[in-house]
Scaffold this active site. Sequence first.
Site, mmCIF file in Angstrom:
data_model
loop_
_atom_site.group_PDB
_atom_site.id
_atom_site.type_symbol
_atom_site.label_atom_id
_atom_site.label_comp_id
_atom_site.label_asym_id
_atom_site.label_seq_id
_atom_site.Cartn_x
_atom_site.Cartn_y
_atom_site.Cartn_z
ATOM 1 N N HIS A 130 10.776 -21.685 29.543
ATOM 2 C CA HIS A 130 11.792 -22.645 29.989
ATOM 3 C C HIS A 130 11.713 -23.978 29.253
ATOM 4 C CE1 HIS A 130 8.469 -24.089 32.668
ATOM 5 N NE2 HIS A 130 9.022 -25.250 32.379
ATOM 6 N N ASP A 188 8.334 -16.082 31.724
ATOM 7 C CA ASP A 188 8.368 -17.515 31.416
ATOM 8 C C ASP A 188 7.277 -17.882 30.414
ATOM 9 O OD1 ASP A 188 9.293 -20.079 31.407
ATOM 10 O OD2 ASP A 188 8.389 -20.663 33.316
ATOM 11 N N SER A 211 4.639 -28.740 31.724
ATOM 12 C CA SER A 211 4.865 -27.301 31.602
ATOM 13 C C SER A 211 4.452 -26.814 30.220
ATOM 14 C CB SER A 211 6.340 -26.977 31.840
ATOM 15 O OG SER A 211 6.711 -27.275 33.160
#
EC number: 3.4.21.-
Length: 483
Positions: free
Chosen positions: A224, A254, A332
């Site tokens: 993402h 992901d 992230s």
Amino acid sequence: MSFQRLWAVRTQFLLLWLLLPAVPVPWAEARRSRVSLPCPDACDPTRCPTLPTCSAGLAPVPDRCGCCRVCAAAEGQECGGARGRPCAPRLRCGAPFSRDPSGGAWLGTCGCAEGAEDAVVCGSDGRTYPSLCALRKENRAARQRGALPAVPVQKGACEEAGTTRAGRLRRKYNFIAAVVEKVAPSVVHLQLFRRSPLTNQEIPSSSGSGFIVSEDGLIVTNAHVLTNQQKIQVELQSGARYEATVKDIDHKLDLALIKIEPDTELPVLLLGRSSDLRAGEFVVALGSPFSLQNTVTAGIVSTTQRGGRELGLKNSDIDYIQTDAIINHGNSGGPLVNLDGDVIGINTLKVTAGISFAIPSDRIRQFLEDYHERQLKGKAPLQKKYLGLRMLPLTLNLLQEMKRQDPEFPDVSSGVFVYEVIQGSAAASSGLRDHDVIVSINGQPVTTTTDVIEAVKDNDFLSIIVLRGSQTLFLTVTPEIIN
């Protein structure tokens, strides 16, 4: 014994010492040879010799004076000598010694700098190597043959299930600092750019984190974090910047793999066994939230296997690591490590303060092994559709928490909660925003994230009904096609 007697013995000893022939000592000779070839007072790069073509897999390195660049010696090759030839990174010059015929100085041999502790590693090719040096040596030979190099995926033999050895670092007071010092050089900052339609110039659009898994520039991050048709710039801890290309991406997991072409070998992180992780264990999250590099947070593991079903992901087969280590926007893709410095997860999701989730390292290991196998077979990843959302189904607990935090939260009993819209994605272009609630796509009710995923997969055009506060919005979006 009388004073005269002592004086006579001392005199005889001195005479014997003076009559003894000088015995050459390798390290003393090497030291004299270094004095005979001093470094210049000022570096003049124009006087440096032309750099020869280095062996495959070896990059030029600074010479012992830090002025000119020379080809480093590989493992097993001669080093030192009159001109002080350096070894490649993570190798040291040591025994066995021999004399340099050109200058009379002593030559050493480049060998592995790592100690015997935890030397055995498992490669992504499924082979067990006696040390990281052995794996690097095999990779250099593989590059010369035009073959695919292997990536170290874990400490210990490939067939081992890991160990629960309590490392020495866990018993020290400054254990967090020790972990950061070990891990930080392998954590990178990702800056994504998009082209402005007004100026046609590339401008920063979003950022994220990643960590290095191979010395030649393979980097793992979250899927993402990346969006289609964007320039990806990777910044190392040293400040060096490189443009990256996407090698593999899996939006269901992901996970993504990108590649840079560095000038020298890079420090790597090894994957630990997330299946060995225990609830209550300390963990450290590293990344660059809000583009603040080398940001470190620490916490404990609440559970090692928070199933996707518990989060409302009914068709998810991923068990997440739950921790209270703070994971913010931009964190992230960064590593979640244990106190031995091994990666046990990748920072992925923050639901609310004190509740964050990471994808386990066992999933990352499988992702890397699948990539390696596809490369060997010459298979490219299939094209996939991409919307650009991070979402969760509205469970009762999540709904109560969101209404407590935001009194204006939509009065709804089911739907999919959008906790982040990826900048530059198709979802962002359509007008979707963070904290929207999707209740319908193409006339069909939406209650789980699987409903959204299936709609994206089966349709080229989506008509979405979204609740935002007290508003009901009708949006249209065309998913992106990515590799």
